[in-house]
Write a protein that holds these residues in place. Structure first.
Motif, PDB file in Angstrom:
ATOM      1  N   LEU A  27       0.836  -1.205   0.000  1.00 60.88           N
ATOM      2  CA  LEU A  27       0.000   0.000   0.000  1.00 60.88           C
ATOM      3  C   LEU A  27       0.869   1.253   0.000  1.00 60.88           C
ATOM      4  O   LEU A  27       0.573   2.228  -0.704  1.00 60.88           O
ATOM      5  N   ALA A  28       1.949   1.229   0.791  1.00 62.56           N
ATOM      6  CA  ALA A  28       2.848   2.378   0.862  1.00 62.56           C
ATOM      7  C   ALA A  28       3.507   2.631  -0.498  1.00 62.56           C
ATOM      8  O   ALA A  28       3.594   3.777  -0.961  1.00 62.56           O
ATOM      9  N   LEU A  29       3.971   1.569  -1.147  1.00 60.29           N
ATOM     10  CA  LEU A  29       4.582   1.708  -2.468  1.00 60.29           C
ATOM     11  C   LEU A  29       3.583   2.229  -3.493  1.00 60.29           C
ATOM     12  O   LEU A  29       3.906   3.091  -4.316  1.00 60.29           O
ATOM     13  N   LEU A  30       2.356   1.702  -3.433  1.00 60.41           N
ATOM     14  CA  LEU A  30       1.321   2.132  -4.374  1.00 60.41           C
ATOM     15  C   LEU A  30       0.997   3.605  -4.194  1.00 60.41           C
ATOM     16  O   LEU A  30       0.895   4.363  -5.174  1.00 60.41           O
ATOM     17  N   ALA A  31       0.865   4.046  -2.940  1.00 59.65           N
ATOM     18  CA  ALA A  31       0.570   5.453  -2.676  1.00 59.65           C
ATOM     19  C   ALA A  31       1.720   6.351  -3.143  1.00 59.65           C
ATOM     20  O   ALA A  31       1.498   7.436  -3.696  1.00 59.65           O
ATOM     21  N   ALA A  32       2.962   5.891  -2.946  1.00 62.11           N
ATOM     22  CA  ALA A  32       4.129   6.668  -3.388  1.00 62.11           C
ATOM     23  C   ALA A  32       4.144   6.783  -4.916  1.00 62.11           C
ATOM     24  O   ALA A  32       4.479   7.838  -5.461  1.00 62.11           O
ATOM     25  N   LYS A  33       3.763   5.697  -5.612  1.00 61.43           N
ATOM     26  CA  LYS A  33       3.697   5.740  -7.082  1.00 61.43           C
ATOM     27  C   LYS A  33       2.655   6.757  -7.551  1.00 61.43           C
ATOM     28  O   LYS A  33       2.782   7.332  -8.636  1.00 61.43           O
ATOM     29  N   GLN A  34       1.622   6.960  -6.726  1.00 62.38           N
ATOM     30  CA  GLN A  34       0.568   7.910  -7.078  1.00 62.38           C
ATOM     31  C   GLN A  34       0.951   9.345  -6.726  1.00 62.38           C
ATOM     32  O   GLN A  34       0.145  10.263  -6.879  1.00 62.38           O
ATOM     33  N   GLY A  35       2.177   9.530  -6.236  1.00 60.98           N
ATOM     34  CA  GLY A  35       2.663  10.882  -5.973  1.00 60.98           C
ATOM     35  C   GLY A  35       2.510  11.364  -4.547  1.00 60.98           C
ATOM     36  O   GLY A  35       2.748  12.539  -4.260  1.00 60.98           O
ATOM     37  N   LYS A  36       2.147  10.476  -3.643  1.00 62.59           N
ATOM     38  CA  LYS A  36       1.996  10.874  -2.249  1.00 62.59           C
ATOM     39  C   LYS A  36       3.313  10.683  -1.495  1.00 62.59           C
ATOM     40  O   LYS A  36       4.055   9.746  -1.778  1.00 62.59           O
TER      41      LYS A  36
END
Length: 338
Positions: A27-36
């Motif tokens: 989830l953390a990696l996915l959110a980071a990929k989304q620019g967060k």
């Protein structure tokens, strides 16, 4: 559960061994990929976040990838630091003659049930309080369910514990006055010791007593802010990870009831390690029949919650490359864009 990454705080819980850390890290990696800008924090004494990422983390902010930072809280170290802070604070407001008693009480407190949760709560409360300045999303990879539930319901107990410390160590009328200001009937018939502190609680007290009172009030306010954040469904989501097996189903159901009783928001459930359709062989065929019954039970038991199914992989995802691949599966399951 698409909106889960739009929250500010996400806590990932569940029975030990169901894949909480894998889901938290992905989830953390996915959110980071989304620019967060994301901070993922492990509060589990048996840290596996570093193992999942394949990076040494420890109790310091560690950069994992662009926009992603990780931290593993060391519970023993937190307890020692917490006890030391409280001891020094108590000594500031206590007569030197009482120092040995303060130290004795604090040594006993260090070994008392709940000491680790109390220390963790204060660290978590401060992280939540401070994180929004630097991060868009704060994800907690929590300890197994029972530990996490105690942590989430601890603010009231912390207030009562603080009051009890003062009662046992400071018996003068002046210090009793502090307690009366904080809980007018000494807390004996106060249903919720976390009720909003009186804005003028220190009126009429000496400077030393005012300092004690303000110290306690500041701690109460910190825990109150944390409580409000945790109860705000627009700000916080508590998600569970489970596998299609009897014990995780039962434990998750009990946890849901406990959270509802505390008015804490459940953001959804990840049903992990579901057999893929192309798994074959007679052994897996039998497992599939049993799993189908459990999945049907999950759908009925948790019908009011969003459910996301994640497949069983041939190998546990470990390292950034594997977790990135798993985060893509997670993105598809959530219906989000990376």
């Amino acid at each position: 559960m698409k909106s889960i990454l739009d929250r500010k705080v996400v806590l990932v819980g569940g029975k030990g061994g169901v894949g909480k850390t894998t889901v938290s890290a992905s989830l953390a990696l996915l959110a980071a990929k989304q620019g967060k800008n994301v901070l993922v924090v492990s509060t589990d004494p048996a840290h596996s976040l570093a193992d999942a990422f394949g990076v040494k983390i420890g109790d310091k902010l560690t950069s994992i990838s662009d926009r992603l930072t990780a931290l593993e809280i060391d519970p023993d170290r937190e307890v020692a630091a917490h006890i030391d802070r409280v001891t020094q604070q108590m000594k500031r407001f206590t007569n030197p003659d009482l120092f040995p008693e303060v130290e004795r009480q604090m040594r006993l407190s260090k070994q008392s049930p709940g000491a680790q949760e109390a220390a963790l709560l204060e660290r978590i409360a401060k992280l939540i309080d401070e994180s929004e300045q630097n991060y868009d999303l704060l994800i907690f990879d929590t300890a197994p369910t029972g530990h996490t539930l105690r942590l989430l319901t601890l603010p009231e107990a912390m207030a009562a514990w603080t009051q009890g410390m003062l009662r046992s160590q400071n018996r003068s009328e002046e210090f009793e006055g502090v307690l009366k200001h904080l809980s007018p009937k000494s807390g004996k018939d106060v249903h919720n010791p976390m009720a909003n502190p009186d804005q003028h609680a220190s009126d009429g007290l000496s400077e030393r007593s005012k300092a004690v009172s303000e110290q306690l009030l500041n701690r109460q306010r910190l825990f109150q802010r944390t409580r409000r954040v945790l109860q705000d469904a627009q700000h916080t989501a508590i998600v569970f990870v489970m596998t299609p097996e009897r014990l995780p189903i039962q434990e998750t159901e009990r946890a849901m009831k406990a959270l509802r009783a505390e008015h804490l928001p459940v953001g959804g459930i990840f049903v992990n390690r579901v057999l893929p359709d192309d798994a074959d062989g007679s052994f897996l065929a039998k497992r599939r029949v049993q799993e189908a019954a459990y999945l049907e039970e999950i759908d009925k038991t948790f019908a009011q919650h969003e459910l996301v199914r994640l497949p069983l992989l041939s190998e546990d995802p470990q390292g950034l490359e594997a977790l990135n691949a798993f985060s893509s599966l997670l993105s598809s399951a959530l219906g989000t864009n990376e």
